[in-house]
Design a protein around this motif. Structure first.
Motif, PDB file in Angstrom:
ATOM      1  N   ARG A 156      -2.486  91.112  74.421  1.00 60.63           N
ATOM      2  CA  ARG A 156      -3.495  91.285  75.478  1.00 60.63           C
ATOM      3  C   ARG A 156      -4.012  92.718  75.509  1.00 60.63           C
ATOM      4  O   ARG A 156      -5.147  92.969  75.924  1.00 60.63           O
ATOM      5  CB  ARG A 156      -2.943  90.861  76.827  1.00 60.63           C
ATOM      6  CG  ARG A 156      -1.766  91.656  77.347  1.00 60.63           C
ATOM      7  CD  ARG A 156      -1.353  91.181  78.746  1.00 60.63           C
ATOM      8  NE  ARG A 156      -0.236  91.952  79.280  1.00 60.63           N
ATOM      9  CZ  ARG A 156       1.032  91.667  79.075  1.00 60.63           C
ATOM     10  NH1 ARG A 156       1.356  90.610  78.327  1.00 60.63           N
ATOM     11  NH2 ARG A 156       1.992  92.412  79.598  1.00 60.63           N
ATOM     12  N   SER A 157      -3.191  93.671  75.044  1.00 59.51           N
ATOM     13  CA  SER A 157      -3.617  95.075  75.033  1.00 59.51           C
ATOM     14  C   SER A 157      -4.756  95.327  74.046  1.00 59.51           C
ATOM     15  O   SER A 157      -5.401  96.377  74.093  1.00 59.51           O
ATOM     16  CB  SER A 157      -2.428  95.980  74.686  1.00 59.51           C
ATOM     17  OG  SER A 157      -1.883  95.648  73.428  1.00 59.51           O
ATOM     18  N   HIS A 158      -5.015  94.358  73.146  1.00 59.67           N
ATOM     19  CA  HIS A 158      -6.089  94.507  72.166  1.00 59.67           C
ATOM     20  C   HIS A 158      -7.456  94.158  72.752  1.00 59.67           C
ATOM     21  O   HIS A 158      -8.475  94.381  72.101  1.00 59.67           O
ATOM     22  CB  HIS A 158      -5.833  93.609  70.953  1.00 59.67           C
ATOM     23  CG  HIS A 158      -4.567  93.924  70.230  1.00 59.67           C
ATOM     24  ND1 HIS A 158      -3.971  93.052  69.338  1.00 59.67           N
ATOM     25  CD2 HIS A 158      -3.768  95.027  70.255  1.00 59.67           C
ATOM     26  CE1 HIS A 158      -2.866  93.590  68.856  1.00 59.67           C
ATOM     27  NE2 HIS A 158      -2.733  94.791  69.394  1.00 59.67           N
ATOM     28  N   TYR A 165      -8.061  92.767  83.578  1.00 60.96           N
ATOM     29  CA  TYR A 165      -7.701  91.610  84.395  1.00 60.96           C
ATOM     30  C   TYR A 165      -6.218  91.588  84.764  1.00 60.96           C
ATOM     31  O   TYR A 165      -5.844  91.176  85.868  1.00 60.96           O
ATOM     32  CB  TYR A 165      -8.082  90.333  83.634  1.00 60.96           C
ATOM     33  CG  TYR A 165      -7.635  89.046  84.286  1.00 60.96           C
ATOM     34  CD1 TYR A 165      -8.167  88.641  85.507  1.00 60.96           C
ATOM     35  CD2 TYR A 165      -6.681  88.241  83.670  1.00 60.96           C
ATOM     36  CE1 TYR A 165      -7.756  87.446  86.111  1.00 60.96           C
ATOM     37  CE2 TYR A 165      -6.268  87.053  84.256  1.00 60.96           C
ATOM     38  CZ  TYR A 165      -6.802  86.662  85.476  1.00 60.96           C
ATOM     39  OH  TYR A 165      -6.392  85.486  86.061  1.00 60.96           O
ATOM     40  N   THR A 166      -5.364  92.041  83.846  1.00 59.23           N
ATOM     41  CA  THR A 166      -3.907  91.929  84.067  1.00 59.23           C
ATOM     42  C   THR A 166      -3.267  93.199  84.610  1.00 59.23           C
ATOM     43  O   THR A 166      -2.069  93.208  84.890  1.00 59.23           O
ATOM     44  CB  THR A 166      -3.208  91.573  82.740  1.00 59.23           C
ATOM     45  OG1 THR A 166      -3.424  92.629  81.776  1.00 59.23           O
ATOM     46  CG2 THR A 166      -3.729  90.271  82.172  1.00 59.23           C
ATOM     47  N   ARG A 174       1.194  87.092  82.442  1.00 55.99           N
ATOM     48  CA  ARG A 174       1.862  85.897  81.917  1.00 55.99           C
ATOM     49  C   ARG A 174       0.842  84.842  81.510  1.00 55.99           C
ATOM     50  O   ARG A 174       0.976  84.190  80.470  1.00 55.99           O
ATOM     51  CB  ARG A 174       2.814  85.328  82.959  1.00 55.99           C
ATOM     52  CG  ARG A 174       3.646  84.146  82.469  1.00 55.99           C
ATOM     53  CD  ARG A 174       4.410  83.489  83.594  1.00 55.99           C
ATOM     54  NE  ARG A 174       3.517  82.849  84.548  1.00 55.99           N
ATOM     55  CZ  ARG A 174       2.948  81.646  84.353  1.00 55.99           C
ATOM     56  NH1 ARG A 174       3.173  80.982  83.229  1.00 55.99           N
ATOM     57  NH2 ARG A 174       2.158  81.130  85.274  1.00 55.99           N
ATOM     58  N   LEU A 175      -0.185  84.668  82.320  1.00 60.70           N
ATOM     59  CA  LEU A 175      -1.213  83.677  82.021  1.00 60.70           C
ATOM     60  C   LEU A 175      -1.971  84.031  80.738  1.00 60.70           C
ATOM     61  O   LEU A 175      -2.257  83.162  79.906  1.00 60.70           O
ATOM     62  CB  LEU A 175      -2.192  83.562  83.192  1.00 60.70           C
ATOM     63  CG  LEU A 175      -1.625  82.966  84.480  1.00 60.70           C
ATOM     64  CD1 LEU A 175      -2.653  83.055  85.603  1.00 60.70           C
ATOM     65  CD2 LEU A 175      -1.188  81.520  84.262  1.00 60.70           C
ATOM     66  N   VAL A 176      -2.298  85.306  80.569  1.00 62.42           N
ATOM     67  CA  VAL A 176      -3.009  85.722  79.354  1.00 62.42           C
ATOM     68  C   VAL A 176      -2.121  85.556  78.128  1.00 62.42           C
ATOM     69  O   VAL A 176      -2.575  85.109  77.065  1.00 62.42           O
ATOM     70  CB  VAL A 176      -3.511  87.174  79.488  1.00 62.42           C
ATOM     71  CG1 VAL A 176      -4.047  87.685  78.153  1.00 62.42           C
ATOM     72  CG2 VAL A 176      -4.606  87.253  80.544  1.00 62.42           C
ATOM     73  N   ASP A 177      -0.849  85.876  78.256  1.00 64.30           N
ATOM     74  CA  ASP A 177       0.075  85.650  77.138  1.00 64.30           C
ATOM     75  C   ASP A 177       0.149  84.163  76.802  1.00 64.30           C
ATOM     76  O   ASP A 177       0.251  83.790  75.621  1.00 64.30           O
ATOM     77  CB  ASP A 177       1.468  86.180  77.488  1.00 64.30           C
ATOM     78  CG  ASP A 177       1.525  87.701  77.521  1.00 64.30           C
ATOM     79  OD1 ASP A 177       0.596  88.339  76.991  1.00 64.30           O
ATOM     80  OD2 ASP A 177       2.506  88.244  78.073  1.00 64.30           O
ATOM     81  N   LEU A 179      -2.323  82.076  77.176  1.00 66.76           N
ATOM     82  CA  LEU A 179      -3.567  81.765  76.491  1.00 66.76           C
ATOM     83  C   LEU A 179      -3.461  82.125  75.007  1.00 66.76           C
ATOM     84  O   LEU A 179      -3.891  81.350  74.139  1.00 66.76           O
ATOM     85  CB  LEU A 179      -4.739  82.511  77.126  1.00 66.76           C
ATOM     86  CG  LEU A 179      -6.083  82.378  76.402  1.00 66.76           C
ATOM     87  CD1 LEU A 179      -6.544  80.920  76.367  1.00 66.76           C
ATOM     88  CD2 LEU A 179      -7.148  83.264  77.052  1.00 66.76           C
ATOM     89  N   ILE A 180      -2.893  83.288  74.703  1.00 72.34           N
ATOM     90  CA  ILE A 180      -2.726  83.692  73.305  1.00 72.34           C
ATOM     91  C   ILE A 180      -1.862  82.679  72.568  1.00 72.34           C
ATOM     92  O   ILE A 180      -2.159  82.283  71.428  1.00 72.34           O
ATOM     93  CB  ILE A 180      -2.112  85.106  73.223  1.00 72.34           C
ATOM     94  CG1 ILE A 180      -3.095  86.133  73.789  1.00 72.34           C
ATOM     95  CG2 ILE A 180      -1.738  85.452  71.780  1.00 72.34           C
ATOM     96  CD1 ILE A 180      -2.514  87.517  73.948  1.00 72.34           C
ATOM     97  N   HIS A 181      -0.802  82.222  73.215  1.00 70.15           N
ATOM     98  CA  HIS A 181       0.069  81.205  72.613  1.00 70.15           C
ATOM     99  C   HIS A 181      -0.710  79.912  72.381  1.00 70.15           C
ATOM    100  O   HIS A 181      -0.583  79.279  71.312  1.00 70.15           O
ATOM    101  CB  HIS A 181       1.269  80.955  73.517  1.00 70.15           C
ATOM    102  CG  HIS A 181       2.182  79.879  73.011  1.00 70.15           C
ATOM    103  ND1 HIS A 181       3.082  80.089  71.991  1.00 70.15           N
ATOM    104  CD2 HIS A 181       2.307  78.563  73.381  1.00 70.15           C
ATOM    105  CE1 HIS A 181       3.726  78.955  71.745  1.00 70.15           C
ATOM    106  NE2 HIS A 181       3.284  78.025  72.572  1.00 70.15           N
TER     107      HIS A 181
END
Length: 254
Positions: A156-158, A165-166, A174-177, A179-181
């Motif tokens: 998400r740091s990229h 947002y986070t 957690r939600l963004v992580d 999404l990446i998954h």
């Protein structure tokens, strides 16, 4: 594949309650590719009337005056006209054939040769009596499937929008992580474990992009000869576009 993948990622973002601008920022990072896979791995909807786009294994066919080491096996030859047009974001020849010869074991050595349409060639077999020769397996056809790839170490740091947002919000992080998954699961197709033209480097470590290279083709040893190595052929976008294939780099990961 791109439209389907984009909509699937958008749907995943909305299901998680992530704002669309954040999800769209992740989508912009995706890069297209073309997978070359055996017939049995083709999606059902592409099987009827499918035309082979490449040949893996077997002897190579090169012009008489092209000199390559006698121990260097043919890996794959791509029928450029059979590759879907308008998919790749790298320049790839529209006609003729691209032949790739490589060690695909522990040697960072190989050749990429473009054969314009109508080029006269002769059949050439590696000298299997030579030391360290990798035997050519019986030839078999491969078929093209458009695909989509994401950076292998995406965080998400990229993504600036994700950072904003986070920030200081563990639940949003957690939600963004998640999404990446989900993106990884969406893009992980069964035909995506073979030879790959373009897209992000599928290597397990030390991504090519970290040193400014662009993937031309990746060849898992398992896709042709069996084994666990992966050969990565890369260079600058200019080298690829100008077909300066002799300048491309071969890397082997095991």
């Amino acid at each position: 594949m791109s439209a389907i993948a984009y909509e699937a990622v958008r749907g995943a973002g909305r299901s998680l309650g992530i704002p669309d601008p954040v999800t769209e920022a992740f989508i912009r990072l995706l890069r297209p590719c073309v997978y070359l896979c055996p017939y049995e791995e083709l999606p059902e909807e592409l099987r009827e009337g499918a035309r082979p786009a490449a040949r893996a294994g077997g002897p190579d066919h090169l012009p008489q005056d092209v000199a390559v080491p006698a121990y260097m096996p043919h890996v794959v030859i791509v029928d450029c006209a059979a590759i879907p047009t308008g998919v790749l974001d790298i320049e790839f020849p529209a006609d003729g054939h691209v032949a790739i010869l490589a060690e695909v074991t522990d040697q960072d050595e190989g050749f990429v040769i473009h054969l314009p349409a109508g080029t006269e060639t002769v059949e050439r077999h590696p000298r299997e009596a030579e030391p360290n020769t990798l035997k050519s397996h019986e030839a078999f056809p491969l078929y093209a499937v458009a695909g989509m790839t994401m950076p292998g170490a995406l965080r998400r740091s990229h993504v600036v929008e994700a950072v904003g947002y986070t920030e200081e919000n563990a639940e949003r992080a957690r939600l963004v992580d998640s999404l990446i998954h989900e993106m990884g699961a969406i893009l992980a197709v069964r035909w995506g474990y073979g030879i790959q033209l373009g897209g992000f480097d599928p290597a397990w470590h030390d991504p090519l992009e970290d040193r400014g290279n662009t993937l031309f083709v990746s060849i898992p040893e398992s896709a042709v000869f069996g084994g666990e190595c992966i050969t990565l052929v890369s260079g600058s976008r200019e080298q690829i576009a100008e077909r300066r294939y002799s300048e491309l780099e071969f890397d082997v990961e095991s």
